[in-house]
Design an enzyme around this catalytic site. Structure first.
Site, PDB file in Angstrom:
ATOM      1  N   HIS A 120     -63.027  32.052  -6.335  1.00 15.27           N
ATOM      2  CA  HIS A 120     -62.994  33.113  -5.323  1.00 15.27           C
ATOM      3  C   HIS A 120     -62.846  32.570  -3.888  1.00 15.27           C
ATOM      4  O   HIS A 120     -62.073  33.105  -3.099  1.00 15.27           O
ATOM      5  CB  HIS A 120     -64.259  33.971  -5.443  1.00 15.27           C
ATOM      6  CG  HIS A 120     -64.110  35.360  -4.942  1.00 15.27           C
ATOM      7  ND1 HIS A 120     -64.687  36.458  -5.545  1.00 15.27           N
ATOM      8  CD2 HIS A 120     -63.436  35.852  -3.872  1.00 15.27           C
ATOM      9  CE1 HIS A 120     -64.373  37.554  -4.867  1.00 15.27           C
ATOM     10  NE2 HIS A 120     -63.619  37.213  -3.848  1.00 15.27           N
ATOM     11  N   ASP A 135     -57.446  44.083 -10.504  1.00 17.13           N
ATOM     12  CA  ASP A 135     -58.079  42.929  -9.853  1.00 17.13           C
ATOM     13  C   ASP A 135     -59.531  43.249  -9.523  1.00 17.13           C
ATOM     14  O   ASP A 135     -59.810  44.104  -8.686  1.00 17.13           O
ATOM     15  CB  ASP A 135     -57.344  42.590  -8.543  1.00 17.13           C
ATOM     16  CG  ASP A 135     -57.961  41.384  -7.856  1.00 17.13           C
ATOM     17  OD1 ASP A 135     -57.546  40.256  -8.180  1.00 17.13           O
ATOM     18  OD2 ASP A 135     -58.887  41.568  -7.032  1.00 17.13           O
ATOM     19  N   TYR A 186     -68.066  41.922  -7.155  1.00 15.56           N
ATOM     20  CA  TYR A 186     -67.875  43.354  -6.853  1.00 15.56           C
ATOM     21  C   TYR A 186     -68.885  44.217  -7.612  1.00 15.56           C
ATOM     22  O   TYR A 186     -69.051  45.396  -7.300  1.00 15.56           O
ATOM     23  CB  TYR A 186     -66.448  43.829  -7.185  1.00 15.56           C
ATOM     24  CG  TYR A 186     -65.341  43.114  -6.441  1.00 15.56           C
ATOM     25  CD1 TYR A 186     -65.594  42.298  -5.354  1.00 15.56           C
ATOM     26  CD2 TYR A 186     -64.015  43.263  -6.840  1.00 15.56           C
ATOM     27  CE1 TYR A 186     -64.577  41.627  -4.690  1.00 15.56           C
ATOM     28  CE2 TYR A 186     -62.987  42.605  -6.183  1.00 15.56           C
ATOM     29  CZ  TYR A 186     -63.272  41.786  -5.113  1.00 15.56           C
ATOM     30  OH  TYR A 186     -62.259  41.130  -4.462  1.00 15.56           O
ATOM     31  N   LYS A 239     -62.911  36.844 -10.889  1.00 16.80           N
ATOM     32  CA  LYS A 239     -63.079  35.634 -10.061  1.00 16.80           C
ATOM     33  C   LYS A 239     -64.492  35.085 -10.208  1.00 16.80           C
ATOM     34  O   LYS A 239     -65.441  35.872 -10.321  1.00 16.80           O
ATOM     35  CB  LYS A 239     -62.829  35.981  -8.577  1.00 16.80           C
ATOM     36  CG  LYS A 239     -61.607  36.849  -8.368  1.00 16.80           C
ATOM     37  CD  LYS A 239     -61.344  37.204  -6.915  1.00 16.80           C
ATOM     38  CE  LYS A 239     -60.255  38.264  -6.811  1.00 16.80           C
ATOM     39  NZ  LYS A 239     -60.739  39.646  -6.697  1.00 16.80           N
TER      40      LYS A 239
HETATM   41  N1  NDP Z   1     -60.012  37.369  -2.996  1.00 20.92           N
HETATM   42  C1  NDP Z   1     -60.677  37.902  -1.997  1.00 20.92           C
HETATM   43  O1  NDP Z   1     -61.440  37.230  -1.292  1.00 20.92           O
HETATM   44  C2  NDP Z   1     -60.504  39.335  -1.702  1.00 20.92           C
HETATM   45  C3  NDP Z   1     -59.867  40.140  -2.605  1.00 20.92           C
HETATM   46  N2  NDP Z   1     -59.704  41.484  -2.347  1.00 20.92           N
HETATM   47  C4  NDP Z   1     -58.975  42.276  -3.350  1.00 20.92           C
HETATM   48  O2  NDP Z   1     -57.911  42.970  -2.692  1.00 20.92           O
HETATM   49  C5  NDP Z   1     -58.021  44.363  -2.949  1.00 20.92           C
HETATM   50  C6  NDP Z   1     -57.439  45.180  -1.819  1.00 20.92           C
HETATM   51  O3  NDP Z   1     -58.083  44.892  -0.601  1.00 20.92           O
HETATM   52  P1  NDP Z   1     -59.157  45.877   0.090  1.00 20.92           P
HETATM   53  O4  NDP Z   1     -60.024  45.014   0.935  1.00 20.92           O
HETATM   54  O5  NDP Z   1     -59.803  46.716  -0.924  1.00 20.92           O
HETATM   55  O6  NDP Z   1     -58.328  46.739   1.110  1.00 20.92           O
HETATM   56  P2  NDP Z   1     -56.905  47.503   1.151  1.00 20.92           P
HETATM   57  O7  NDP Z   1     -56.127  46.862   2.230  1.00 20.92           O
HETATM   58  O8  NDP Z   1     -56.329  47.669  -0.194  1.00 20.92           O
HETATM   59  O9  NDP Z   1     -57.340  48.918   1.725  1.00 20.92           O
HETATM   60  C7  NDP Z   1     -58.183  49.795   1.032  1.00 20.92           C
HETATM   61  C8  NDP Z   1     -58.533  50.960   1.964  1.00 20.92           C
HETATM   62  O10 NDP Z   1     -57.364  51.732   2.235  1.00 20.92           O
HETATM   63  C9  NDP Z   1     -57.567  53.077   1.798  1.00 20.92           C
HETATM   64  N3  NDP Z   1     -56.295  53.533   1.241  1.00 20.92           N
HETATM   65  C10 NDP Z   1     -55.665  53.081   0.122  1.00 20.92           C
HETATM   66  N4  NDP Z   1     -54.474  53.684  -0.042  1.00 20.92           N
HETATM   67  C11 NDP Z   1     -54.336  54.550   0.996  1.00 20.92           C
HETATM   68  C12 NDP Z   1     -53.322  55.475   1.361  1.00 20.92           C
HETATM   69  N5  NDP Z   1     -52.214  55.615   0.658  1.00 20.92           N
HETATM   70  N6  NDP Z   1     -53.534  56.224   2.481  1.00 20.92           N
HETATM   71  C13 NDP Z   1     -54.664  56.090   3.225  1.00 20.92           C
HETATM   72  N7  NDP Z   1     -55.660  55.221   2.901  1.00 20.92           N
HETATM   73  C14 NDP Z   1     -55.493  54.467   1.809  1.00 20.92           C
HETATM   74  C15 NDP Z   1     -58.694  53.030   0.801  1.00 20.92           C
HETATM   75  O11 NDP Z   1     -59.461  54.225   0.795  1.00 20.92           O
HETATM   76  P3  NDP Z   1     -59.735  55.111  -0.533  1.00 20.92           P
HETATM   77  O12 NDP Z   1     -60.269  54.208  -1.591  1.00 20.92           O
HETATM   78  O13 NDP Z   1     -60.720  56.119  -0.060  1.00 20.92           O
HETATM   79  O14 NDP Z   1     -58.399  55.711  -0.891  1.00 20.92           O
HETATM   80  C16 NDP Z   1     -59.551  51.887   1.368  1.00 20.92           C
HETATM   81  O15 NDP Z   1     -60.357  52.357   2.417  1.00 20.92           O
HETATM   82  C17 NDP Z   1     -59.529  44.536  -3.167  1.00 20.92           C
HETATM   83  O16 NDP Z   1     -59.862  45.803  -3.703  1.00 20.92           O
HETATM   84  C18 NDP Z   1     -59.835  43.345  -4.019  1.00 20.92           C
HETATM   85  O17 NDP Z   1     -59.447  43.591  -5.360  1.00 20.92           O
HETATM   86  C19 NDP Z   1     -60.150  42.027  -1.176  1.00 20.92           C
HETATM   87  C20 NDP Z   1     -60.827  41.268  -0.257  1.00 20.92           C
HETATM   88  C21 NDP Z   1     -61.050  39.855  -0.444  1.00 20.92           C
HETATM   89  O1  LIG Z   2     -63.717  41.174  -1.490  1.00 19.08           O
HETATM   90  C1  LIG Z   2     -63.725  39.978  -1.773  1.00 19.08           C
HETATM   91  O2  LIG Z   2     -63.160  39.559  -2.787  1.00 19.08           O
HETATM   92  C2  LIG Z   2     -64.409  39.022  -0.904  1.00 19.08           C
HETATM   93  O3  LIG Z   2     -64.549  37.888  -1.237  1.00 19.08           O
HETATM   94  C3  LIG Z   2     -64.885  39.385   0.427  1.00 19.08           C
HETATM   95  O4  LIG Z   2     -64.655  40.642   0.811  1.00 19.08           O
HETATM   96  C4  LIG Z   2     -66.343  38.951   0.619  1.00 19.08           C
HETATM   97  O5  LIG Z   2     -67.086  39.349  -0.473  1.00 19.08           O
HETATM   98  C5  LIG Z   2     -66.950  39.445   1.851  1.00 19.08           C
HETATM   99  O6  LIG Z   2     -66.359  40.168   2.608  1.00 19.08           O
HETATM  100  C6  LIG Z   2     -68.286  38.998   2.167  1.00 19.08           C
HETATM  101  O7  LIG Z   2     -68.652  39.452   3.410  1.00 19.08           O
END
Ligand code: NDP
Ligand SMILES: O=C(O)C(=O)[C@@H](O)[C@H](O)C(=O)CO
Length: 277
Positions: free
Chosen positions: A113, A50, A55, A80
């Site tokens: 998005h 994803d 990003y 997205k």
């Molecule tokens: N559609 C939208 O608007 C959005 C979509 N997203 C999507 O959702 C995905 C996931 O959400 P995201 O916001 O990244 O956050 P997550 O909830 O997936 O958390 C990620 C964090 O957790 C840490 N982590 C991961 N696995 C572990 C573990 N086993 N133990 C300890 N720490 C861990 C990572 O650190 P490290 O990398 O150092 O391991 C990072 O700091 C995004 O990457 C994106 O693809 C996110 C936000 C908004």
């Molecule tokens: O991560 C994503 O996909 C998002 O849309 C959000 O995290 C967004 O970009 C944001 O946090 C902006 O402040």
């Protein structure tokens, strides 16, 4: 849903199979960091990535997929359309630009998005066109609340197949989850680990000990048992591997309910009714 192994998939309303578990790459740096993370995931058996135009790492995702031994056709790839590109013509252009960066000629899933006011219906019309042209296998939205979906239904020819939203033990949104399930819109969790904050929650720590798993595994398994697709992010090989180890235990119904009861409507990201970017 087949939840018995890492290849567990959900069948979307149009029959496309979407792997329940994917790798998220928000805040994963373009270049080596994202190439490595996607490679760790594909090596570990993930078949779902994803990303998003915003990003800034679609190039690296494309490199990792192109150079991996797993065939492109066996990988479920999502990106997205970003807010600044919403509108009919600009979405078509943004789609082509994403495909170029990803080095692919189709997407498995393309998402709107955020529900940008006055724009998302035209954006959706562009996704419908791309879908009709066979350039995307499934189309969906992200951050759409019930009222956004009901408004979209007024003009949509195709019902979104997926809605990707913030979802974790502190933000369950059960009514929205039920609404999506009623309309055969697959719910997908973003920030399932609360961007790391989930590890501090005492009940989750206690239950992780009880099931002899990590807190991350506990939450991701809970997602699965709630019927929610999940896309945890990590750039560390050990975490990418361990986060996927979800298929050899199950949480009792009572404990699923206990985790769901942690809900306090608390977000780690922006509110879809109040964002400005
Ligand atoms: N559609 C939208 O608007 C959005 C979509 N997203 C999507 O959702 C995905 C996931 O959400 P995201 O916001 O990244 O956050 P997550 O909830 O997936 O958390 C990620 C964090 O957790 C840490 N982590 C991961 N696995 C572990 C573990 N086993 N133990 C300890 N720490 C861990 C990572 O650190 P490290 O990398 O150092 O391991 C990072 O700091 C995004 O990457 C994106 O693809 C996110 C936000 C908004
Ligand atoms: O991560 C994503 O996909 C998002 O849309 C959000 O995290 C967004 O970009 C944001 O946090 C902006 O402040």
């Amino acid at each position: 849903m087949d939840i018995t192994n890492l290849k567990g998939t959900v069948r979307l309303s149009n029959g496309i199979e979407m792997p329940y578990l994917g790798l998220g790459v928000f805040k994963t740096k373009e270049g080596k960091e994202v190439v490595d993370a996607v490679t760790y995931a594909l090596d570990a058996g993930y078949r779902h990535i994803d990303t998003a135009a915003v990003y800034g790492n679609e190039e690296g995702v494309g490199v990792a997929i192109a150079q991996h031994v797993v065939d492109r056709k066996d990988i479920f790839l999502t990106t997205k359309v970003w807010n600044a590109d919403q509108g009919y013509d600009s979405t078509l252009k943004a789609f082509d630009a994403s495909l170029d960066r990803l080095k692919t000629d189709y997407l498995d899933l393309y998402l709107v998005h955020w529900p940008v006011k006055e724009k998302y219906k035209e954006t959706w019309r562009a996704l419908e066109q791309l879908y009709a042209d066979g350039r995307i296998k499934a189309i969906g939205v992200s951050n759409f609340l019930q009222h956004h979906l009901e408004d979209l239904f007024q003009t949509a020819k195709v019902t979104p197949m997926v809605n990707q939203l913030e979802f974790h033990p502190y933000l369950v949104q059960q009514r929205l989850l039920d609404f999506c399930q009623q309309h055969q819109i697959q719910f997908e969790a973003w920030s399932p680990l609360m961007q790391g904050k989930a590890f501090e929650v005492p009940l989750l720590q206690e239950l992780a000990v009880k099931y002899n798993v990590s807190v991350a595994q506990l939450i991701l398994r809970w997602d699965l048992q709630k019927g929610v697709v999940t896309i945890p992010k990590s750039v560390r090989r050990d975490r990418v591997i361990s986060n996927a180890d979800l298929f050899n235990f199950s949480i009792s119904e009572e404990d699923v309910e206990k985790i769901s009861a942690l809900d306090r409507g608390q977000r780690v990201g922006p509110d879809p009714d109040n964002f400005n970017f």
